[in-house]
Design an enzyme around this catalytic site. Sequence first.
Site, PDB file in Angstrom:
ATOM      1  N   CYS A   1       0.680  -1.271  -0.043  1.00 59.25           N
ATOM      2  CA  CYS A   1       0.087  -0.047   0.014  1.00 59.25           C
ATOM      3  C   CYS A   1       0.775   1.307   0.081  1.00 59.25           C
ATOM      4  O   CYS A   1       1.364   1.641  -1.025  1.00 59.25           O
ATOM      5  CB  CYS A   1      -1.087  -0.123   1.053  1.00 59.25           C
ATOM      6  SG  CYS A   1      -2.261   1.259   1.033  1.00 59.25           S
TER       7      CYS A   1
ATOM      8  N   HIS B   1      -3.787  -5.208   0.565  1.00 57.00           N
ATOM      9  CA  HIS B   1      -3.442  -5.606   1.883  1.00 57.00           C
ATOM     10  C   HIS B   1      -3.387  -7.092   1.968  1.00 57.00           C
ATOM     11  O   HIS B   1      -4.612  -7.699   2.128  1.00 57.00           O
ATOM     12  CB  HIS B   1      -4.063  -5.074   2.883  1.00 57.00           C
ATOM     13  CG  HIS B   1      -4.019  -3.478   3.115  1.00 57.00           C
ATOM     14  ND1 HIS B   1      -2.795  -3.046   3.899  1.00 57.00           N
ATOM     15  CD2 HIS B   1      -4.515  -2.400   2.484  1.00 57.00           C
ATOM     16  CE1 HIS B   1      -2.989  -1.638   3.843  1.00 57.00           C
ATOM     17  NE2 HIS B   1      -3.956  -1.270   2.834  1.00 57.00           N
TER      18      HIS B   1
ATOM     19  N   GLU C   1      -2.231  -8.838   4.470  1.00 53.62           N
ATOM     20  CA  GLU C   1      -2.118  -9.107   5.903  1.00 53.62           C
ATOM     21  C   GLU C   1      -3.922  -9.360   6.198  1.00 53.62           C
ATOM     22  O   GLU C   1      -3.931  -9.921   7.411  1.00 53.62           O
ATOM     23  CB  GLU C   1      -1.682  -8.368   6.655  1.00 53.62           C
ATOM     24  CG  GLU C   1      -2.043  -6.900   6.787  1.00 53.62           C
ATOM     25  CD  GLU C   1      -1.823  -5.805   5.474  1.00 53.62           C
ATOM     26  OE1 GLU C   1      -1.346  -6.532   4.568  1.00 53.62           O
ATOM     27  OE2 GLU C   1      -1.665  -4.695   5.836  1.00 53.62           O
TER      28      GLU C   1
END
Length: 511
Positions: A80, A168, A170
């Site tokens: 990002c 993202h 994660e």
Amino acid sequence: MQHDKVLILDFGSQYTQLIARRVRELNIYSEIHPFNKIPTNLEEFKAVILSGSPFSVRGEQALHPDLTHIRGEKPLLAVCYGAQYLAHFSGGEVAPSNTREYGRANLAFIKEEEGFFKNIQIGSQVWMSHSDTIKTLPTNGVLIASTHDVANAAYRIEGEDTYAIQFHPEVYHSTDGKQLLENFLVSIAGLNQDWTPDSFVEETVAAIQEKVGTDKVVLGLSGGVDSTVAAVLLNKAIGKNLYCIFVNNGLLRKNEFESVLNQYEGMGLNVKGVDASKRFLDALAGIEDPELKRKAIGNSFIEVFDDEANKLTDVKWLAQGTIYPDVIESVSATGGPSATIKSHHNVGGLPDFMKLKIVEPLRAIFKDEVRRVGATLGIDPELLGRHPFPGPGLGIRILGDITAEKVRILQEVDAIFINGLKEWGLYDKVWQAGAMLLPVNSVGVMGDERTYEKCVALRAVESTDGMTADWVNLPYEFLQKTSNDIINKVKGVNRVVYDISSKPPATIEWE
Ligand code: XMP
């Protein structure tokens, strides 16, 4: 510690901790450091990940990491803000995006399916959260994936092991995020997946033995997961030189003190139970303000603990159940102080006058890892699966001033609620639950009599870390039965309500 390590440079994203957790789930050790405090032992890290950020690379406040000795020298994954940073300052262009780039998106184009995107197919869901977009790739940038709305969703830099992604990996909503991290860390960066609970136990025990030697260590047990796992680890390392103190502050759940103390003894811990209920209740008499209550409880704990620790001779160390999020949260990426919502969010510790050296065996691990370590150590799954319970206990669930009678009432109510959750198979579906005693009386009717008695609120939330939470949709039949049981069995209560507020804006505890 000989493990391969990943360095995560934090630019203040709300998801940075999640990156570290996902990496740990791959059995790879990771550490988070602020972007402007690159660790001096950089050579020990085999790969680097740049986190997202609330800032824009185009703004005056853009954060500038020093990537000397990182970029081009180590495998680098930029997420990002990281991806935008590399583009903006290396010959590309970043601009505000025209379409909304928040939430769900799907990969529509993937190049190089064998390397970075191994086992990830077109259509895979990824999670976006950004308002800037990468218009032009940086010098030597090669496009490797797009979504329908975001053309430059992923790129790599020719001639370097540098990869950048706009989404993202994660967050759980990026369905192949963990696979992507594994592709980068294992296939591309060549890290070993050797960070396991077993290896953690073995190394931590050896490290404690080396650090503490034959010194005596004192530890305060709370009945919670962290202090229990810390105690069992220390016990494994130094046995009877560990002195555990379990204080009853009079604000624990019903029968908790006796039953948990028994469990501790059964686990072979060298533990002393100290019933200081009266001392705490005396210190709390007449106090209504939540923060003053916390102070009174905190101070009383220190006094009691200090009295007990002073009875032991030659103690040199104080052990604490501090875990990694406590450590990270005390170092902010941008250096700005965040508002104190409740004082427990500041890591406190014991006063200087105790003059003990500190040992914190769980300092490097997350809560889910603490549970895995606890399981490896053979700790009862029921104890490991317990809901979080605040340090000040029922003291902050009795709104207004605290008396012995109010504690009794709330303990009864809480026990009916929690035992009910267990009986109905709901306990493990809830992250935290408890009851609050409200400072109001309400009118009721029992038999032919008018009553004017206490009202209690039940609260059950789902959450992953307590930072955000939502109320749980408990079955009506369960609530009905629980409410009936409480009103019929607990003298002094004639009304039960269920709290349906999310956090934010409400907090989990009422005080
Ligand atoms: P809040 O109420 O801030 O709670 O949404 C988030 C989590 O923290 C716990 N909590 C505390 N824990 N001392 C603690 O040790 C405290 O003073 C305290 N206040 C809240 C709360 O139970 C929840 O898990």
